[in-house]
Every structure is written in C-alpha cells, then in structure tokens.
Design an enzyme around this catalytic site. Structure first.
Site, mmCIF file in Angstrom:
data_model
loop_
_atom_site.group_PDB
_atom_site.id
_atom_site.type_symbol
_atom_site.label_atom_id
_atom_site.label_comp_id
_atom_site.label_asym_id
_atom_site.label_seq_id
_atom_site.Cartn_x
_atom_site.Cartn_y
_atom_site.Cartn_z
ATOM 1 N N SER A 70 -11.030 2.310 10.163
ATOM 2 C CA SER A 70 -11.432 2.948 8.682
ATOM 3 C C SER A 70 -12.764 2.147 9.496
ATOM 4 O O SER A 70 -13.437 1.320 9.977
ATOM 5 C CB SER A 70 -10.862 2.219 8.318
ATOM 6 O OG SER A 70 -11.906 1.496 7.101
ATOM 7 N N TYR A 73 -8.914 -6.162 4.692
ATOM 8 C CA TYR A 73 -8.301 -4.835 4.945
ATOM 9 C C TYR A 73 -8.483 -4.503 6.506
ATOM 10 O O TYR A 73 -8.699 -4.250 7.412
ATOM 11 C CB TYR A 73 -9.039 -3.803 3.411
ATOM 12 C CG TYR A 73 -8.990 -2.370 4.266
ATOM 13 C CD1 TYR A 73 -7.752 -1.907 4.216
ATOM 14 C CD2 TYR A 73 -9.827 -1.592 4.494
ATOM 15 C CE1 TYR A 73 -7.134 -0.229 4.801
ATOM 16 C CE2 TYR A 73 -10.130 -0.042 4.863
ATOM 17 C CZ TYR A 73 -8.620 0.370 4.566
ATOM 18 O OH TYR A 73 -8.319 1.533 5.189
#
Length: 360
Positions: free
Chosen positions: A128, A153
């Site tokens: 990501s 995350y």
C-alpha cells in the site's frame, strides 16, 4: 497458468480474477466473505465475474487458518499466487488492531509458508502507498525508505514487505510487492471515498472532508491496477545485479524480491475530486470541513518509472473518466434514476427510488 487469487471476492480481487480468466489462466479464488462490509457486495462481484466468463473454483477459507491454507496448497498446487486478501482500512485499525495482526500478519505468514513448502514461480502481494507514512518527499519513490508508518494498517503492509523479503532470501521465493495508490472504480469498497461520497451526495447527508479538503490523493483507476498485475505476472523478479550491501536500494535486493508503485501519478486535492463527483452525479454535496484525522497522510503521489521501465505500461485512465465510469456503475448497482443534464445542479432530490433499489 494455475493461479491462486486470495481476496477473490474483494474489489481488486474480483477484477483480477476476471482478467486472468479472460487471458486463459486457470484461477482458484479464495475469500472468507467476512462482514467488514456487506457480504452481499462480495457475492455480487463473484456473480458479475461468472456472468461474463463462467464459473470458477471459489473456496471459502480464512487466510488466518493455517491448516486450511496448507491443505489448499497441497490439493491445488498453484504455480502463481496473487495475494490480495487483507484486513483493509486505516481508521478501522485504530479500533480493531487484532484483526490486522491475525489477517495481515498471520494470514500472510500462512501464504509464505505454503509457498515455501509448495514452491511457486511467483508470489505477487498487495502492499500500500500508506507505507510511506510521514515521508513528505514526493513523488513517492520505491527507492525511498518507509520507516515511519502512521497507522497499524500501514505498519502491517510494511511488515509484509519485510516478511516477503526474508522468505525470498531464505527459500528463493520470487516475490513482488505492489504499493497501490488510492484505487477506485466500479465494485469498490463501501468504506472508501467514492461510495461514501456518492452515498452522501445522493442522500443529501453531510459529507465530512478532513484536513478541510486539502488532502491530495493519487487516484488510480482499477483497470490500470489490473493491467499492471497482468504485465508483471510472468516477470518474476531476479536477484538485482550489482546490488550494493553498503548502499542498499530499498526497492530491490540480492534476493528475488521487488517493489513497485502503482499509481495514477497525478495527485488531486479532495475538494477537486469531490467537484468531479458532484458533476457526474448532478448534485452538490453538503460539505462539513474538519481537521486532519489520526493515521491519515497529507498527500500521496506515486513515482511509477520502474513500473513503466519494466513493463512498458503507465497508468492512463484520467480521474474524470474513471469517476464517470464509477458513477455509471453506482447508479446501476443501486438502481438510482438518472438526472437529465438540464436539471443537473437544480433538482433538490434524485427522485423517488425504484422498488428494488439496494440499500445505500
């Protein structure tokens, strides 16, 4: 090739499965259909794929279940694994951290262990843009360090890259990590901005814009993500020639391991993004401007030179066109009426919902 796609009922996963099947590959889909958001959307994605290319094997397994994952690899012997399953969401990680440890770390370990014991030609996994965290040097380059994540995350995605590197080094597993930048398009997740913004606009409810709408995001249309994956599929990484241990390049390695950015390379402020959404929906938003949220990064901006150099592909769908396609899907999926252009911006509502309208 025989390809295992984890997270196959997810946003990127379903589009990926469709492309692979169209390209003639044998695909095994894996998903746990959890209720992080409405599982009906996940089932609808699978039906959408099967309506176009026919049925494909879809197994309902949680990647955190080590025994089930090991048994699946033993039974199916995939040649390539595309690992897209993850617990997503920056803000959700503030309230439910254990879900990220179980899925993003434990689940990825199970995939790596299975690739170790059932060697594959290539493991492609989703990272990501959030790994860049506090880094303010833009555009973000895969050659930059990513040591300051701003959310759990992001930390789990950074950890995935490190875990993949160790297994690549120890066991020779060719691993490619893909740092996706703000993916959007038809069949997207309800917790992401396109559906959240569109829902607020059509319902006339307040739309929260954090950092007063001054965030910049490098939006990437789903088709560009999938084209990138397809081109990298048979480009398993090799050991980088001339890799310097004294001056290590964070994007390559002395192991068969590689990192790529996949982004639109055109950052847009959220307030401008919202204006395009309003244009395509034909209605103004009721905007509430708020300060920056914990865990959010200010700006994202991808440097995709390595992707273009190695594959010949550069993301090409402009945001205006991508949002036009998204809104067309949004109207069809939720069975919303279309506003005539002459009434755009004038009508106080979108008309009466049709009887079979899905819940927004």
């Amino acid at each position: 090739m025989k390809i295992l796609v984890t997270g196959a009922a997810g946003f990127i996963g379903a589009h990926c499965v469709l492309r692979l099947l169209r390209d003639g590959h044998q695909v095994i889909g894996l998903d746990n259909f959890n209720d992080y958001y409405d599982p009906a959307l996940k089932h609808a994605r699978v039906n959408w794929v099967e309506e176009q290319v026919g049925e494909f094997p879809m197994v309902r397994i949680d990647v955190a279940d080590s025994e089930a994952i090991a048994a699946l690899f033993t039974r199916t012997q995939p040649e390539v694994v595309i690992h897209l399953a993850a617990q997503a969401g920056v803000r959700y990680s503030l309230d439910n951290p254990k879900a990220y440890l179980d899925c993003n770390l434990g689940g990825f370990l199970n995939i790596l262990e299975s690739c170790r014991h059932h060697p594959v030609k290539h493991l492609i996994y989703a990272s990501s843009s959030s790994v860049y965290g506090a880094n303010q040097h833009t555009p973000y380059s895969a050659h930059d360090g990513v040591n300051h994540p701003l959310s759990l995350y992001a930390a789990t995605k950074k950890a995935n890259e490190l875990m993949a590197h160790s297994y690549s080094h120890l066991f020779g597993i060719p691993c490619t990590g893909l740092r996706f930048f703000t993916v959007y398009g038809p069949w997207g997740r309800p917790d992401m901005s396109p559906i959240r913004f569109a829902r607020a606009i059509v319902e006339g409810s307040p739309l929260k814009l954090f950092n007063y709408g001054q965030h910049q995001r490098d939006f990437t249309y789903i088709d560009d993500i999938i084209e990138s994956i397809a081109r990298l599929l048979e480009r398993a990484p090799q050991v980088a020639s001339g890799w310097d241990r004294e001056h290590p390049d964070p994007s390559t390695s002395m192991a068969p391991w590689r990192i790529y950015n996949i982004g639109g390379e055109h950052p847009v402020e959220l307030k401008d993004y919202l204006a395009l959404m309003e244009k395509h929906l034909g209605r103004k938003a009721d905007v509430e401007l708020l300060p920056l949220q914990p865990g959010d990064v200010l700006n994202t901006y991808a440097d995709v030179h390595e992707l273009e150099h190695d594959t010949g592909f550069h993301p090409r769908v402009e945001l205006d066109e991508g949002l036009r396609r998204f809104v067309a899907w949004f109207r069809e999926y939720y069975l919303l009426p279309v506003i005539p252009p002459s009434l755009a911006g004038e009508s106080p509502c979108l008309g009466e919902p049709v009887q079979k309208r899905r819940t927004l």
